[in-house]
Design a protein around this motif. Structure first.
Motif, PDB file in Angstrom:
ATOM      1  N   UNK A   1     -45.994   1.501 -28.090  1.00 55.84           N
ATOM      2  CA  UNK A   1     -47.152   0.811 -27.512  1.00 55.84           C
ATOM      3  C   UNK A   1     -46.871   0.371 -26.074  1.00 55.84           C
ATOM      4  N   UNK A   2     -45.944   1.061 -25.409  1.00 56.16           N
ATOM      5  CA  UNK A   2     -45.535   0.675 -24.062  1.00 56.16           C
ATOM      6  C   UNK A   2     -46.467   1.167 -22.967  1.00 56.16           C
ATOM      7  N   UNK A   3     -47.116   2.301 -23.182  1.00 48.62           N
ATOM      8  CA  UNK A   3     -47.880   2.919 -22.096  1.00 48.62           C
ATOM      9  C   UNK A   3     -48.900   1.952 -21.510  1.00 48.62           C
ATOM     10  N   UNK A   4     -48.856   1.808 -20.185  1.00 48.75           N
ATOM     11  CA  UNK A   4     -49.817   0.973 -19.490  1.00 48.75           C
ATOM     12  C   UNK A   4     -49.492  -0.505 -19.473  1.00 48.75           C
TER      13      UNK A   4
ATOM     14  N   UNK B   1     -38.986   1.807 -21.043  1.00 51.55           N
ATOM     15  CA  UNK B   1     -39.842   0.926 -20.254  1.00 51.55           C
ATOM     16  C   UNK B   1     -39.707   1.217 -18.765  1.00 51.55           C
ATOM     17  N   UNK B   2     -38.491   1.392 -18.311  1.00 51.79           N
ATOM     18  CA  UNK B   2     -38.270   1.659 -16.880  1.00 51.79           C
ATOM     19  C   UNK B   2     -38.962   2.960 -16.456  1.00 51.79           C
ATOM     20  N   UNK B   3     -38.934   3.959 -17.321  1.00 52.55           N
ATOM     21  CA  UNK B   3     -39.596   5.223 -17.009  1.00 52.55           C
ATOM     22  C   UNK B   3     -41.099   5.057 -16.873  1.00 52.55           C
ATOM     23  N   UNK B   4     -41.631   4.013 -17.465  1.00 52.08           N
ATOM     24  CA  UNK B   4     -43.070   3.747 -17.417  1.00 52.08           C
ATOM     25  C   UNK B   4     -43.420   2.624 -16.443  1.00 52.08           C
ATOM     26  N   UNK B   5     -42.419   2.092 -15.737  1.00 48.06           N
ATOM     27  CA  UNK B   5     -42.674   1.008 -14.800  1.00 48.06           C
ATOM     28  C   UNK B   5     -42.959  -0.327 -15.465  1.00 48.06           C
ATOM     29  N   UNK B   6     -42.398  -0.525 -16.648  1.00 46.69           N
ATOM     30  CA  UNK B   6     -42.634  -1.740 -17.431  1.00 46.69           C
ATOM     31  C   UNK B   6     -41.421  -2.668 -17.314  1.00 46.69           C
ATOM     32  N   UNK B   7     -41.667  -3.934 -17.025  1.00 47.82           N
ATOM     33  CA  UNK B   7     -40.594  -4.926 -17.017  1.00 47.82           C
ATOM     34  C   UNK B   7     -40.179  -5.260 -18.447  1.00 47.82           C
ATOM     35  N   UNK B   8     -38.907  -5.651 -18.606  1.00 49.01           N
ATOM     36  CA  UNK B   8     -38.388  -5.979 -19.942  1.00 49.01           C
ATOM     37  C   UNK B   8     -37.716  -7.342 -19.913  1.00 49.01           C
ATOM     38  N   UNK B   9     -38.111  -8.191 -20.843  1.00 53.32           N
ATOM     39  CA  UNK B   9     -37.457  -9.479 -21.061  1.00 53.32           C
ATOM     40  C   UNK B   9     -36.918  -9.509 -22.476  1.00 53.32           C
ATOM     41  N   UNK B  10     -35.700  -9.989 -22.638  1.00 52.44           N
ATOM     42  CA  UNK B  10     -35.070 -10.062 -23.955  1.00 52.44           C
ATOM     43  C   UNK B  10     -34.756 -11.515 -24.292  1.00 52.44           C
TER      44      UNK B  10
ATOM     45  N   UNK C   1     -28.904  -8.014 -19.846  1.00 55.13           N
ATOM     46  CA  UNK C   1     -28.951  -7.469 -18.491  1.00 55.13           C
ATOM     47  C   UNK C   1     -28.080  -6.221 -18.375  1.00 55.13           C
ATOM     48  N   UNK C   2     -26.960  -6.214 -19.068  1.00 55.31           N
ATOM     49  CA  UNK C   2     -26.091  -5.036 -19.048  1.00 55.31           C
ATOM     50  C   UNK C   2     -26.693  -3.878 -19.832  1.00 55.31           C
ATOM     51  N   UNK C   3     -27.634  -4.187 -20.725  1.00 53.90           N
ATOM     52  CA  UNK C   3     -28.318  -3.157 -21.507  1.00 53.90           C
ATOM     53  C   UNK C   3     -29.586  -2.674 -20.817  1.00 53.90           C
ATOM     54  N   UNK C   4     -29.848  -3.187 -19.614  1.00 53.98           N
ATOM     55  CA  UNK C   4     -30.957  -2.683 -18.813  1.00 53.98           C
ATOM     56  C   UNK C   4     -32.140  -3.605 -18.678  1.00 53.98           C
ATOM     57  N   UNK C   5     -32.134  -4.759 -19.321  1.00 46.62           N
ATOM     58  CA  UNK C   5     -33.277  -5.671 -19.242  1.00 46.62           C
ATOM     59  C   UNK C   5     -33.393  -6.284 -17.849  1.00 46.62           C
ATOM     60  N   UNK C   6     -34.614  -6.654 -17.488  1.00 42.75           N
ATOM     61  CA  UNK C   6     -34.850  -7.353 -16.233  1.00 42.75           C
ATOM     62  C   UNK C   6     -34.574  -8.846 -16.364  1.00 42.75           C
ATOM     63  N   UNK C   7     -34.890  -9.392 -17.535  1.00 44.20           N
ATOM     64  CA  UNK C   7     -34.700 -10.820 -17.783  1.00 44.20           C
ATOM     65  C   UNK C   7     -33.926 -11.020 -19.086  1.00 44.20           C
ATOM     66  N   UNK C   8     -32.973 -11.940 -19.072  1.00 47.16           N
ATOM     67  CA  UNK C   8     -32.384 -12.484 -20.294  1.00 47.16           C
ATOM     68  C   UNK C   8     -32.874 -13.917 -20.394  1.00 47.16           C
ATOM     69  N   UNK C   9     -33.531 -14.234 -21.503  1.00 49.51           N
ATOM     70  CA  UNK C   9     -34.167 -15.534 -21.684  1.00 49.51           C
ATOM     71  C   UNK C   9     -33.637 -16.139 -22.972  1.00 49.51           C
ATOM     72  N   UNK C  10     -33.456 -17.449 -22.996  1.00 48.25           N
ATOM     73  CA  UNK C  10     -32.952 -18.056 -24.227  1.00 48.25           C
ATOM     74  C   UNK C  10     -33.260 -19.533 -24.291  1.00 48.25           C
ATOM     75  N   UNK C  11     -33.290 -20.008 -25.513  1.00 41.59           N
ATOM     76  CA  UNK C  11     -33.263 -21.443 -25.763  1.00 41.59           C
ATOM     77  C   UNK C  11     -31.805 -21.879 -25.839  1.00 41.59           C
ATOM     78  N   UNK C  12     -31.398 -22.707 -24.896  1.00 41.85           N
ATOM     79  CA  UNK C  12     -30.047 -23.249 -24.935  1.00 41.85           C
ATOM     80  C   UNK C  12     -29.909 -24.391 -25.921  1.00 41.85           C
ATOM     81  N   UNK C  13     -31.013 -24.780 -26.525  1.00 44.93           N
ATOM     82  CA  UNK C  13     -31.019 -25.834 -27.535  1.00 44.93           C
ATOM     83  C   UNK C  13     -30.133 -25.472 -28.710  1.00 44.93           C
ATOM     84  N   UNK C  14     -30.011 -24.197 -28.974  1.00 47.60           N
ATOM     85  CA  UNK C  14     -29.428 -23.734 -30.227  1.00 47.60           C
ATOM     86  C   UNK C  14     -27.945 -23.422 -30.049  1.00 47.60           C
ATOM     87  N   UNK C  15     -27.506 -22.213 -30.318  1.00 45.26           N
ATOM     88  CA  UNK C  15     -26.074 -21.968 -30.403  1.00 45.26           C
ATOM     89  C   UNK C  15     -25.366 -22.085 -29.057  1.00 45.26           C
TER      90      UNK C  15
END
Length: 408
Positions: A168-171, A197-206, A219-233
């Motif tokens: 469901x990435x297209x567009x 995603x990169x081939x389709x010009x789509x940004x990726x957040x993990x 980020x090493x796996x190709x994502x544009x953003x690494x996001x997290x709740x630091x509340x947890x582990x």
């Protein structure tokens, strides 16, 4: 405790020391480009250069404003924008998320994980854009979907398992990945999805909350953003709320920083300082808790009343094949299902060493019947269990005893 740079699919000994197929003892490179182990990095991350008679980790800076004669030309001016305590923490998290990238990665800290998630989504998406979200992710995501839709943003959803979001990435403008998913613990192939995603010009957040940077590095796996709740582990003591966004691209980072300035979703200096202090034990906690989670998952599989045991570190888990390729530790969360809601409630009441609480990742084990919130598509008897740092024999024994007691 054995010091290890990865638990992989390993089995803990009775003291909680993990062994596994990925990496070796801390201090050995284990393929890390920086040549140092996770334990070393965790205890040193973000520390300033030593100054005689000054503390190793400077205390929190409580200030709303800073001396600023003349024109503003950089540095600290107003505490909604920057704070020296944040700076140390942001550098530390960046070193953990992308140790090979140096100053190429910028990290921004937030008041909570949801503040960080919102900052990425609402800074990158505009009316008419399309975003792809997991339909089995964190229970607040449906509320986020409602808000995105209200702003005229199209939302597509797909499950985490089987890389279903690929179809469901297209567009789309942005792909949001949560792996392992919370609470189902499904895993997707981050590298495969980011390449598509990169081939389709789509940004990726993990969303890297459950894994932490010591479990996987998006980020090493190709994502544009690494996001997290630091509340947890990441911080691990259940006493602060915190979130962060790490990004390699300066322009993308600037847009997230601007959003933080607009909404003011900033952490207090004490929370930031406590978080930085907690990073020093991250590797120790992650190893012990991952080993405990694996021991618990293995014990639960032998119980006839327990169904659907999930843990990415189990070799026969549906997520194991992909997880073992991209994860360096499998995390502290185990999920399973008891026959009924009543049985699950009795089980939770019978536990002595485990707190009945939401969230996960703390040094004290927690568990909850996840269906009580109503936001997850799970059976009424579904349990999300977060393994803490207790002695594994004590923890597993308490769970098995509670299962016996709940059968009455």
């Amino acid at each position: 405790m054995t010091d290890s740079s990865a638990t992989g699919g390993g089995v803990g000994d009775e003291t909680g020391g993990p062994t596994g197929p990925v990496g070796g003892p801390s201090g050995e490179p284990s393929g890390d480009p920086t040549g140092i182990g996770d334990g070393t990095r965790a205890v040193r991350a973000g520390l300033p250069e030593p100054v005689k008679h000054e503390p190793t980790l400077p205390g929190p800076v409580f200030a709303a404003h800073f001396h600023l004669p003349g024109d503003p030309t950089g540095g600290y001016a107003y505490a909604r924008d920057e704070n020296p305590t944040w700076t140390h923490l942001e550098r530390a998290i960046g070193e953990l998320e992308a140790p090979d990238a140096g100053e190429e990665v910028e990290t921004l800290v937030f008041a909570s994980g949801m503040a960080a998630i919102s900052a990425v989504l609402f800074s990158q998406l505009r009316t008419g854009d399309t975003v792809v979200l997991p339909d089995d992710g964190y229970q607040v995501l449906p509320l986020v979907r409602e808000q995105l839709t209200a702003y005229g943003i199209q939302v597509r959803t797909a499950p985490t398992a089987g890389d279903a979001q690929l179809h469901v990435l297209d567009g789309a403008r942005l792909l949001w990945i949560e792996t392992p998913s919370n609470p189902g613990l499904d895993v997707c192939d981050v590298r495969r999805l980011t390449e598509a995603a990169r081939a389709r010009g789509v940004l990726v957040a993990v969303d890297n909350t459950l894994a932490t940077p010591l479990g996987q590095r998006p980020l090493e796996l190709g994502a544009d953003f690494a996001v997290a709740s630091g509340t947890k582990m990441l911080t691990g003591h259940g006493d602060i709320l915190l979130g962060y966004v790490a990004c390699r691209d300066a322009e993308l980072t600037a847009s997230v920083r601007r959003w933080r300035k607009i909404v003011g979703a900033i952490p207090g200096p004490m929370e930031a300082w406590l978080a930085h202090r907690s990073l020093a034990t991250l590797q120790l906690r992650a190893d012990r808790q991952s080993a405990n989670a694996l021991a618990l998952a293995e014990a639960l599989r032998g119980r006839p009343e327990v169904a659907g045991v999930r843990y990415p570190g189990l070799p026969d888990d549906p997520s194991y094949k992909i997880a073992s390729r991209q994860m360096r530790r499998f995390g502290c969360v185990v999920s399973f299902t008891l026959p009924t809601r009543e049985r699950a409630d009795r089980f939770l009441e019978a536990l002595r060493l485990v707190d009945d609480a939401t969230s996960f990742g703390g040094v004290r084990s927690t568990a909850e019947r996840r269906g009580r919130w109503g936001g997850d598509d799970v059976p009424e008897g579904f349990i999300r269990f977060s393994a803490g740092a207790e002695d594994p024999r004590d923890l597993v024994g308490d769970v098995l005893r509670a299962l016996d007691a709940s059968a009455e």
